[in-house]
Scaffold this motif. Structure first.
Motif, PDB file in Angstrom:
ATOM      1  N   ALA A   1     -23.641  25.064   7.766  1.00 24.81           N
ATOM      2  CA  ALA A   1     -23.751  24.465   8.765  1.00 24.81           C
ATOM      3  C   ALA A   1     -22.430  23.797   9.248  1.00 24.81           C
ATOM      4  O   ALA A   1     -22.190  23.601  10.423  1.00 24.81           O
ATOM      5  N   GLY A   2     -21.261  23.974   8.412  1.00 26.85           N
ATOM      6  CA  GLY A   2     -19.916  23.489   8.715  1.00 26.85           C
ATOM      7  C   GLY A   2     -19.591  24.506   9.733  1.00 26.85           C
ATOM      8  O   GLY A   2     -18.731  24.273  10.818  1.00 26.85           O
ATOM      9  N   LEU A   3     -19.601  25.544   9.283  1.00 30.76           N
ATOM     10  CA  LEU A   3     -19.180  26.881  10.183  1.00 30.76           C
ATOM     11  C   LEU A   3     -19.749  26.984  11.587  1.00 30.76           C
ATOM     12  O   LEU A   3     -18.977  27.121  12.691  1.00 30.76           O
ATOM     13  N   LEU A   4     -20.969  26.775  11.680  1.00 27.52           N
ATOM     14  CA  LEU A   4     -21.632  26.741  12.935  1.00 27.52           C
ATOM     15  C   LEU A   4     -21.373  25.515  13.774  1.00 27.52           C
ATOM     16  O   LEU A   4     -20.975  25.742  15.110  1.00 27.52           O
ATOM     17  N   LEU A   5     -21.172  24.264  13.134  1.00 24.68           N
ATOM     18  CA  LEU A   5     -20.651  23.334  14.089  1.00 24.68           C
ATOM     19  C   LEU A   5     -19.014  23.743  14.648  1.00 24.68           C
ATOM     20  O   LEU A   5     -18.996  23.209  15.669  1.00 24.68           O
ATOM     21  N   LEU A   6     -18.152  24.020  13.767  1.00 23.03           N
ATOM     22  CA  LEU A   6     -16.920  24.223  14.168  1.00 23.03           C
ATOM     23  C   LEU A   6     -16.864  25.411  15.157  1.00 23.03           C
ATOM     24  O   LEU A   6     -16.179  25.285  16.310  1.00 23.03           O
ATOM     25  N   LEU A   7     -17.874  26.266  15.314  1.00 20.67           N
ATOM     26  CA  LEU A   7     -18.065  27.440  16.004  1.00 20.67           C
ATOM     27  C   LEU A   7     -18.663  26.936  17.474  1.00 20.67           C
ATOM     28  O   LEU A   7     -17.762  27.306  18.367  1.00 20.67           O
ATOM     29  N   SER A   8     -19.453  25.934  17.519  1.00 22.43           N
ATOM     30  CA  SER A   8     -19.647  25.386  18.648  1.00 22.43           C
ATOM     31  C   SER A   8     -18.714  24.577  19.385  1.00 22.43           C
ATOM     32  O   SER A   8     -18.585  24.512  20.573  1.00 22.43           O
ATOM     33  N   VAL A   9     -18.137  23.830  18.523  1.00 18.72           N
ATOM     34  CA  VAL A   9     -17.080  22.845  19.006  1.00 18.72           C
ATOM     35  C   VAL A   9     -15.767  23.814  19.669  1.00 18.72           C
ATOM     36  O   VAL A   9     -15.336  23.520  20.734  1.00 18.72           O
ATOM     37  N   SER A  10     -15.484  24.848  19.045  1.00 17.51           N
ATOM     38  CA  SER A  10     -14.703  25.975  19.634  1.00 17.51           C
ATOM     39  C   SER A  10     -14.975  26.588  20.844  1.00 17.51           C
ATOM     40  O   SER A  10     -14.352  26.515  21.838  1.00 17.51           O
ATOM     41  N   ILE A  11     -16.444  26.848  21.256  1.00 15.04           N
ATOM     42  CA  ILE A  11     -16.704  27.247  22.345  1.00 15.04           C
ATOM     43  C   ILE A  11     -16.777  26.302  23.264  1.00 15.04           C
ATOM     44  O   ILE A  11     -16.385  26.562  24.462  1.00 15.04           O
ATOM     45  N   LYS A  12     -17.070  24.971  23.024  1.00 13.27           N
ATOM     46  CA  LYS A  12     -17.214  23.877  23.896  1.00 13.27           C
ATOM     47  C   LYS A  12     -15.947  23.592  24.456  1.00 13.27           C
ATOM     48  O   LYS A  12     -15.613  23.331  25.696  1.00 13.27           O
ATOM     49  N   SER A  13     -14.972  23.366  23.433  1.00 11.39           N
ATOM     50  CA  SER A  13     -13.809  22.637  23.669  1.00 11.39           C
ATOM     51  C   SER A  13     -12.456  23.388  23.382  1.00 11.39           C
ATOM     52  O   SER A  13     -11.294  22.887  23.879  1.00 11.39           O
TER      53      SER A  13
ATOM     54  N   PRO B   1     -10.462  26.226  20.545  1.00 14.85           N
ATOM     55  CA  PRO B   1      -9.657  26.307  19.229  1.00 14.85           C
ATOM     56  C   PRO B   1      -8.856  25.534  19.033  1.00 14.85           C
ATOM     57  O   PRO B   1      -8.715  24.839  17.909  1.00 14.85           O
ATOM     58  N   ALA B   2      -8.016  25.129  20.027  1.00 17.06           N
ATOM     59  CA  ALA B   2      -6.840  24.047  19.742  1.00 17.06           C
ATOM     60  C   ALA B   2      -7.287  22.658  19.707  1.00 17.06           C
ATOM     61  O   ALA B   2      -6.821  21.979  18.776  1.00 17.06           O
ATOM     62  N   TYR B   3      -8.563  22.505  20.240  1.00 15.41           N
ATOM     63  CA  TYR B   3      -9.211  21.098  19.836  1.00 15.41           C
ATOM     64  C   TYR B   3      -9.581  21.108  18.517  1.00 15.41           C
ATOM     65  O   TYR B   3      -9.649  19.888  17.857  1.00 15.41           O
ATOM     66  N   THR B   4     -10.176  22.430  18.183  1.00 18.58           N
ATOM     67  CA  THR B   4     -10.695  22.059  16.770  1.00 18.58           C
ATOM     68  C   THR B   4      -9.908  22.091  15.780  1.00 18.58           C
ATOM     69  O   THR B   4     -10.149  21.349  14.842  1.00 18.58           O
ATOM     70  N   ILE B   5      -8.636  22.493  15.707  1.00 15.78           N
ATOM     71  CA  ILE B   5      -7.900  22.634  14.734  1.00 15.78           C
ATOM     72  C   ILE B   5      -6.490  21.485  14.827  1.00 15.78           C
ATOM     73  O   ILE B   5      -5.730  21.600  14.066  1.00 15.78           O
ATOM     74  N   ALA B   6      -6.737  20.597  15.765  1.00 17.40           N
ATOM     75  CA  ALA B   6      -5.792  19.685  16.191  1.00 17.40           C
ATOM     76  C   ALA B   6      -5.432  18.855  15.005  1.00 17.40           C
ATOM     77  O   ALA B   6      -4.423  18.115  14.583  1.00 17.40           O
ATOM     78  N   ILE B   7      -6.687  18.306  14.050  1.00 12.82           N
ATOM     79  CA  ILE B   7      -6.581  17.377  13.190  1.00 12.82           C
ATOM     80  C   ILE B   7      -5.431  18.016  11.973  1.00 12.82           C
ATOM     81  O   ILE B   7      -4.898  17.227  11.366  1.00 12.82           O
ATOM     82  N   TRP B   8      -5.460  19.238  12.034  1.00 14.65           N
ATOM     83  CA  TRP B   8      -4.548  19.703  11.079  1.00 14.65           C
ATOM     84  C   TRP B   8      -2.973  19.715  11.175  1.00 14.65           C
ATOM     85  O   TRP B   8      -2.251  19.810  10.334  1.00 14.65           O
ATOM     86  N   LYS B   9      -2.880  18.966  12.235  1.00 19.56           N
ATOM     87  CA  LYS B   9      -1.585  18.900  12.624  1.00 19.56           C
ATOM     88  C   LYS B   9      -0.711  17.574  12.437  1.00 19.56           C
ATOM     89  O   LYS B   9       0.206  17.470  12.577  1.00 19.56           O
TER      90      LYS B   9
ATOM     91  N   LYS C   1     -11.243   9.584  17.172  1.00 20.95           N
ATOM     92  CA  LYS C   1     -10.016  10.336  17.928  1.00 20.95           C
ATOM     93  C   LYS C   1     -10.304  11.819  17.636  1.00 20.95           C
ATOM     94  O   LYS C   1      -9.787  12.349  18.745  1.00 20.95           O
ATOM     95  N   TYR C   2     -11.442  12.589  16.939  1.00 25.43           N
ATOM     96  CA  TYR C   2     -11.448  14.006  17.126  1.00 25.43           C
ATOM     97  C   TYR C   2     -12.918  14.114  17.532  1.00 25.43           C
ATOM     98  O   TYR C   2     -13.045  15.238  17.698  1.00 25.43           O
ATOM     99  N   GLY C   3     -13.874  13.304  17.237  1.00 24.12           N
ATOM    100  CA  GLY C   3     -15.214  13.642  17.753  1.00 24.12           C
ATOM    101  C   GLY C   3     -16.189  14.070  16.397  1.00 24.12           C
ATOM    102  O   GLY C   3     -15.646  14.401  15.445  1.00 24.12           O
ATOM    103  N   ALA C   4     -17.379  13.398  16.547  1.00 24.23           N
ATOM    104  CA  ALA C   4     -18.281  13.491  15.418  1.00 24.23           C
ATOM    105  C   ALA C   4     -18.443  14.917  14.869  1.00 24.23           C
ATOM    106  O   ALA C   4     -18.646  15.339  13.804  1.00 24.23           O
ATOM    107  N   ALA C   5     -18.722  15.817  15.984  1.00 26.37           N
ATOM    108  CA  ALA C   5     -18.786  16.950  15.587  1.00 26.37           C
ATOM    109  C   ALA C   5     -17.779  17.793  14.665  1.00 26.37           C
ATOM    110  O   ALA C   5     -17.829  18.693  13.733  1.00 26.37           O
ATOM    111  N   THR C   6     -16.474  17.613  15.273  1.00 21.61           N
ATOM    112  CA  THR C   6     -15.352  18.078  14.757  1.00 21.61           C
ATOM    113  C   THR C   6     -15.229  17.807  13.402  1.00 21.61           C
ATOM    114  O   THR C   6     -15.068  18.450  12.303  1.00 21.61           O
ATOM    115  N   ILE C   7     -15.280  16.411  13.163  1.00 20.62           N
ATOM    116  CA  ILE C   7     -14.996  15.727  11.684  1.00 20.62           C
ATOM    117  C   ILE C   7     -16.070  16.227  10.766  1.00 20.62           C
ATOM    118  O   ILE C   7     -15.902  16.725   9.732  1.00 20.62           O
TER     119      ILE C   7
END
Length: 289
Positions: free
Chosen positions: A38-50, A52-60, A175-181
């Protein structure tokens, strides 16, 4: 949308009960698989929509990254494992209802933090919930437990982790959105549980039916239920959604009794109703403040 999501969560709990009690699946293994996929699918959908940079922003941001890891391990992994453990040692109906005591722990925590007494409605709700929990676990018999003590223990742990899950990540969600977190949280929690219950160490009956149930838990009971519940918040308030989400324990109870022939006594049903009334009262109180 909320009711559909809640019913999917309730049916998912019943599907998990079948996997544990009929197909001999391990709750830790199911948590690993459910959260990771489920985590992988959620992150994949976030990457497609917003992107990859938005998806990994929290790790910065080191501070936000540490908060995410804490949320993933204590919040998401904690609630997933304790909920499924409660089902494995008991049944989907009582496990789900006990989990719905989470708002009680939220009320107590907020009152202690603000150093003020709860309102009369909140105090009445706490006592009603405690009375309901007593009826649920004893079925009105003072000399015995109607369900396994381990099921009660894990159900209450699930309620505590629900409270943590609800209170802790507010800043991250804004800050990062429910789907990303949630996506990162599920993936981290799945990887963490994978060290204890690796997905390749499968135990249970390897049948078409068992894998169909597993697919339902992952896709419908996790990914789709989460998405439509979050989407509903565009149209109604969180307090209204929490009231309608009572469809989860109701659906879990109805399916457990009608399809799995789980016996729930009159007083246990009355106790479950007390807990549902408590959630409704507290949500109503929150919407009027």
């Amino acid at each position: 949308m909320v009711l559909i999501g809640a019913v999917l969560w309730g049916v998912s709990g019943t599907a998990a009960q079948l996997l544990f009690q009929r197909f001999n699946f391990n709750s830790g293994w199911l948590v690993t698989v459910r959260m990771s996929i489920a985590g992988l699918l959620l992150l994949l959908s976030v990457s497609i929509k917003s992107g990859p940079a938005y998806t990994i922003a929290i790790w910065k941001n080191k501070r936000d990254a540490m908060k995410l890891i804490l949320f993933a391990i204590i919040g998401l992994l904690g609630v997933q494992y304790s909920y499924f453990a409660a089902i494995q040692y008991g049944n989907a109906a009582t496990g789900t209802i006990l989990q719905y005591m989470g708002p009680i722990f939220i009320t107590v925590y907020v009152a202690l933090r603000r150093r003020q007494l709860p309102s009369l409605v909140q105090l009445a709700s706490v006592f009603l919930a405690l009375f309901g929990a007593f009826l649920l676990v004893t079925d009105g018999d003072l000399h015995s437990f109607a369900i396994s003590p381990l099921a009660v223990f894990w159900g209450l742990i699930s309620a505590v982790t629900v409270a943590f899950y609800s209170l802790y990540p507010n800043g991250l969600l804004q800050k990062y959105g429910a789907a990303t977190i949630s996506g990162w949280g599920m993936l981290i929690g799945g990887i963490g549980m994978g060290f204890i219950h690796p997905p390749w160490h499968f135990t249970g009956h390897n049948t078409f039916s068992s894998w169909m149930l597993t697919g339902f838990v992952v896709l419908f009971g996790t990914l789709i239920a989460f998405y439509i519940y979050i989407a509903s918040l565009k149209y109604i308030s969180a307090s209204e959604a929490s009231v309608l989400a009572c469809g989860e324990p109701l659906s879990a109870t109805l399916i457990a009794v009608s399809c799995l022939h789980v016996h729930i006594g009159f007083f246990a049903l009355l106790g479950g109703l007390c807990i549902l009334i408590t959630v409704t009262l507290m949500a109503w109180k929150g919407s009027t403040e």
